[in-house]
Scaffold this motif. Structure first.
Motif, PDB file in Angstrom:
ATOM      1  N   CYS A 157      -1.840 -19.162 152.166  1.00 46.30           N
ATOM      2  CA  CYS A 157      -0.425 -18.986 151.883  1.00 46.30           C
ATOM      3  C   CYS A 157       0.397 -19.987 152.674  1.00 46.30           C
ATOM      4  CB  CYS A 157      -0.016 -17.564 152.250  1.00 46.30           C
ATOM      5  SG  CYS A 157       1.716 -17.286 151.922  1.00 46.30           S
ATOM      6  N   LYS A 159       3.839 -19.721 152.515  1.00 46.63           N
ATOM      7  CA  LYS A 159       5.203 -19.202 152.408  1.00 46.63           C
ATOM      8  C   LYS A 159       5.810 -18.887 153.782  1.00 46.63           C
ATOM      9  CE  LYS A 159       5.150 -18.971 147.814  1.00 46.63           C
ATOM     10  NZ  LYS A 159       3.921 -19.732 147.485  1.00 46.63           N
ATOM     11  N   CYS A 161       6.399 -16.137 155.496  1.00 46.44           N
ATOM     12  CA  CYS A 161       7.320 -15.018 155.718  1.00 46.44           C
ATOM     13  C   CYS A 161       7.261 -14.732 157.223  1.00 46.44           C
ATOM     14  CB  CYS A 161       6.888 -13.794 154.920  1.00 46.44           C
ATOM     15  SG  CYS A 161       6.883 -14.122 153.140  1.00 46.44           S
ATOM     16  N   TYR A 163       7.298 -12.320 159.163  1.00 44.91           N
ATOM     17  CA  TYR A 163       6.572 -11.182 159.747  1.00 44.91           C
ATOM     18  C   TYR A 163       5.056 -11.299 159.590  1.00 44.91           C
ATOM     19  CZ  TYR A 163       6.842 -10.290 154.778  1.00 44.91           C
ATOM     20  OH  TYR A 163       6.768 -10.460 153.423  1.00 44.91           O
ATOM     21  N   CYS A 164       4.581 -12.296 158.857  1.00 41.11           N
ATOM     22  CA  CYS A 164       3.225 -12.224 158.298  1.00 41.11           C
ATOM     23  C   CYS A 164       2.227 -13.163 158.970  1.00 41.11           C
ATOM     24  CB  CYS A 164       3.297 -12.539 156.807  1.00 41.11           C
ATOM     25  SG  CYS A 164       1.725 -12.310 155.965  1.00 41.11           S
ATOM     26  N   VAL A 166      -0.746 -13.971 157.552  1.00 35.94           N
ATOM     27  CA  VAL A 166      -1.678 -14.573 156.588  1.00 35.94           C
ATOM     28  C   VAL A 166      -1.708 -16.113 156.624  1.00 35.94           C
ATOM     29  CG1 VAL A 166      -2.107 -14.881 154.099  1.00 35.94           C
ATOM     30  CG2 VAL A 166      -1.838 -12.589 155.052  1.00 35.94           C
ATOM     31  N   PRO A 167      -0.550 -16.788 156.706  1.00 34.64           N
ATOM     32  CA  PRO A 167      -0.628 -18.261 156.744  1.00 34.64           C
ATOM     33  C   PRO A 167      -1.446 -18.769 157.932  1.00 34.64           C
ATOM     34  CG  PRO A 167       1.609 -17.548 156.267  1.00 34.64           C
ATOM     35  CD  PRO A 167       0.838 -16.310 156.652  1.00 34.64           C
ATOM     36  N   HIS A 235       3.854 -13.981 144.389  1.00 38.98           N
ATOM     37  CA  HIS A 235       5.131 -14.205 145.063  1.00 38.98           C
ATOM     38  C   HIS A 235       6.181 -14.488 143.994  1.00 38.98           C
ATOM     39  CE1 HIS A 235       8.272 -15.999 147.515  1.00 38.98           C
ATOM     40  NE2 HIS A 235       7.653 -15.519 148.583  1.00 38.98           N
ATOM     41  N   ARG A 274      11.936 -15.058 152.800  1.00 35.92           N
ATOM     42  CA  ARG A 274      11.279 -14.784 151.527  1.00 35.92           C
ATOM     43  C   ARG A 274      11.622 -15.825 150.460  1.00 35.92           C
ATOM     44  NH1 ARG A 274       6.952 -12.030 150.366  1.00 35.92           N
ATOM     45  NH2 ARG A 274       7.800 -11.456 148.338  1.00 35.92           N
TER      46      ARG A 274
HETATM   47 FE1  SF4 Z   1       2.372 -15.262 152.336  1.00 32.73          FE
HETATM   48 FE2  SF4 Z   1       2.635 -12.794 151.293  1.00 32.73          FE
HETATM   49 FE3  SF4 Z   1       2.358 -13.138 153.948  1.00 32.73          FE
HETATM   50 FE4  SF4 Z   1       4.643 -13.871 152.738  1.00 32.73          FE
HETATM   51  S1  SF4 Z   1       3.815 -11.763 152.873  1.00 32.73           S
HETATM   52  S2  SF4 Z   1       3.488 -15.086 154.257  1.00 32.73           S
HETATM   53  S3  SF4 Z   1       3.891 -14.592 150.770  1.00 32.73           S
HETATM   54  S4  SF4 Z   1       0.828 -13.623 152.379  1.00 32.73           S
END
Ligand code: SF4
Ligand code: 5AD
Length: 439
Positions: A157, A159, A161, A163-164, A166-167, A235, A274
């Motif tokens: 990812c 993106k 965000c 809070y996240c 995942v990236p 997304h 977002r």
């Molecule tokens: Fe990526 Fe989804 Fe995390 Fe946003 S919430 S950074 S779109 S994985």
């Protein structure tokens, strides 16, 4: 200490469907190495914990699970921690939990056989490389499938965000190639899959040259024996015209869209980075409804993001009421170390989050029950997926991803049947099969 090479394994998945897919691919790899899935998980020679780092408790659960792997006689299995906790915490895991032999990130698990051999020589291994999509070329072919199968088409990812994690844990957005995916989809159908769910952290960002996810879905539509196509998680910014159009013209694409919004307040959406607004999100839902009027929506929500006021939260509640979700996931904000939001001022007290989450979930549960009630008395197609608890009972899914229980003598898992919906509960439906629509 050296260890005999393991003969049995067990894999415990946490978190999202991407981990379920990775867990299946690991199992296929272990089977190709001559290992068998342990009947008794407690005595497996190798335990893989395929972890999730998205919220705090998930990582804590992993540490307590590791602690439980030591047996009364003092022995323990080979322990591999895979997935996003592995990627995020790295060598810290083996320092905190000496039982752990292998720490392997989500892009490196194709190396597990070599890593297990290294453990056999008495060493511990950490492999957190993010080498793109190398693993897919190195994994063995797909084996027998259930009626429903996952197919990871995209990972990572971009993106960010605020809070996240995942990236950071899954790396940058990267798409698998068109030809390779069509081959894997065909292999899944040959192995018994009737439905394929295309997976990716940002599945609708999938691209290969000029082709987008809409084009991929149109090609998969042509595979004989495949009845249903789904995709998640998307997304809003990657809902291309071609993908929205596919909802109108690809019959196998099920009328269900999981499109997380996170908040109904523009102020919070901005702080979350977002890069869509409340209105632009709702506009996408309108465009999908316009081409597929019976579409059902699902979403993800976070309550208690730093700085969220009562008024911001009310905007989320009103967005939920306006949309009428068929189902949704909602979470208390969890500060993840290393993410920008973790350092933001005005973190929200847990009691406030609890109260907001309760109110949001009450609304979402009521909406789901209302959505289910709406199908009462209707006739729908159900793909039978697994046995139920009662004798002769099978459980399947409607096109809108509702669980439907049927008493179905003479029918089998994998059948697509036409069902009259006779009873609706908050979480599932009951139905009577009318006839077999397709084998
Ligand atoms: Fe990526 Fe989804 Fe995390 Fe946003 S919430 S950074 S779109 S994985
Ligand atoms: N706190 C709470 N929920 C989160 N999610 C992602 N990161 C966090 C976090 N730090 C939720 C989002 C996302 C889903 C997979 O998990 O709603 O869409």
């Amino acid at each position: 200490m050296s260890t005999d090479s393991p003969k049995t394994y067990t894999i415990k998945n946490y978190g999202c469907q991407m981990n379920v897919y990775d867990g299946e691919r690991m199992a296929e790899m272990f089977a190709a190495q001559g290992m068998a899935e342990a009947d008794d998980k407690a005595s497996a020679d190798l335990v893989v914990l395929n972890t999730c780092h998205i919220r705090e408790k998930a990582a804590e659960k992993v540490y307590s699970e590791i602690g439980r792997l030591r047996r009364k006689d003092g022995t323990k299995p080979i322990v591999a921690v895979a997935g996003c906790v592995a990627q995020a915490e790295g060598g810290e895991i083996s320092r905190r939990a000496p039982e752990v032999d292998i720490v392997v990130g989500p892009q490196a698990y194709h190396n597990l056989p070599d890593m297990i051999a290294t453990v056999g020589r008495g060493e511990r291994v950490v492999d957190l490389d993010l080498p793109g999509l190398d693993k897919f070329a190195k994994l063995p072919a797909r084996r027998k499938q259930n009626a429903t199968a996952f197919l990871t088409v995209q990972e990572g990812c971009d993106k960010f965000c605020t809070y996240c994690v995942v990236p950071y844990t899954r790396g940058a957005e990267i798409s698998r190639g068109w030809a390779e995916l069509i081959d894997e989809a065909k292999a899944l159908v040959d192995a018994g899959a009737k439905e394929i769910t295309l997976l990716g952290q940002n599945v609708n960002a999938w691209a290969d040259g000029e082709q987008d996810l809409g084009s991929l879905i149109r090609v998969l539509d042509k595979i004989d024996g495949l009845h249903r196509i789904r995709y998640m998680t998307s997304h809003p910014n990657d809902m291309t015209d071609s993908l929205i159009a596919a909802h109108g013209d690809v019959e196998k694409l099920m009328p269900f869209l999981h499109l997380p919004v996170q908040s109904g307040s523009d102020r919070i959406l901005k702080a979350m980075n977002r890069s869509h607004s409340r209105d632009s999100y709702l506009h996408i839902l309108d465009r999908v409804r316009a081409v597929r009027p019976d579409i059902a929506f699902s979403g993800d929500f976070i309550v208690g993001f730093p700085g969220e006021t009562d008024a911001d939260f009310e905007h989320t509640m009103s967005l939920v009421r306006e949309t009428g979700y068929a189902q949704a996931y909602s979470f208390k904000y969890s500060a993840r170390p290393g993410t920008p939001a973790a350092d933001m001022a005005d973190q929200i007290p847990v009691e406030v989050m609890d109260e907001r989450l309760q109110r949001l979930q009450a609304q979402l549960v009521a909406d789901q029950a209302a959505f289910n009630r709406n199908t009462l008395g209707k006739t729908t197609e159900v793909l039978l997926e697994r046995p139920g608890k009662l004798a002769g009972q099978l459980i399947g899914k409607s096109p809108w991803l509702q669980s439907v229980h049927v008493l179905a003598p003479g029918l089998s898992i994998g059948d697509v049947v036409t069902v009259d919906i006779t009873d609706s509960g908050p979480l599932s439906l009951k139905g009577e099969p009318k006839m077999r629509a397709a084998a």
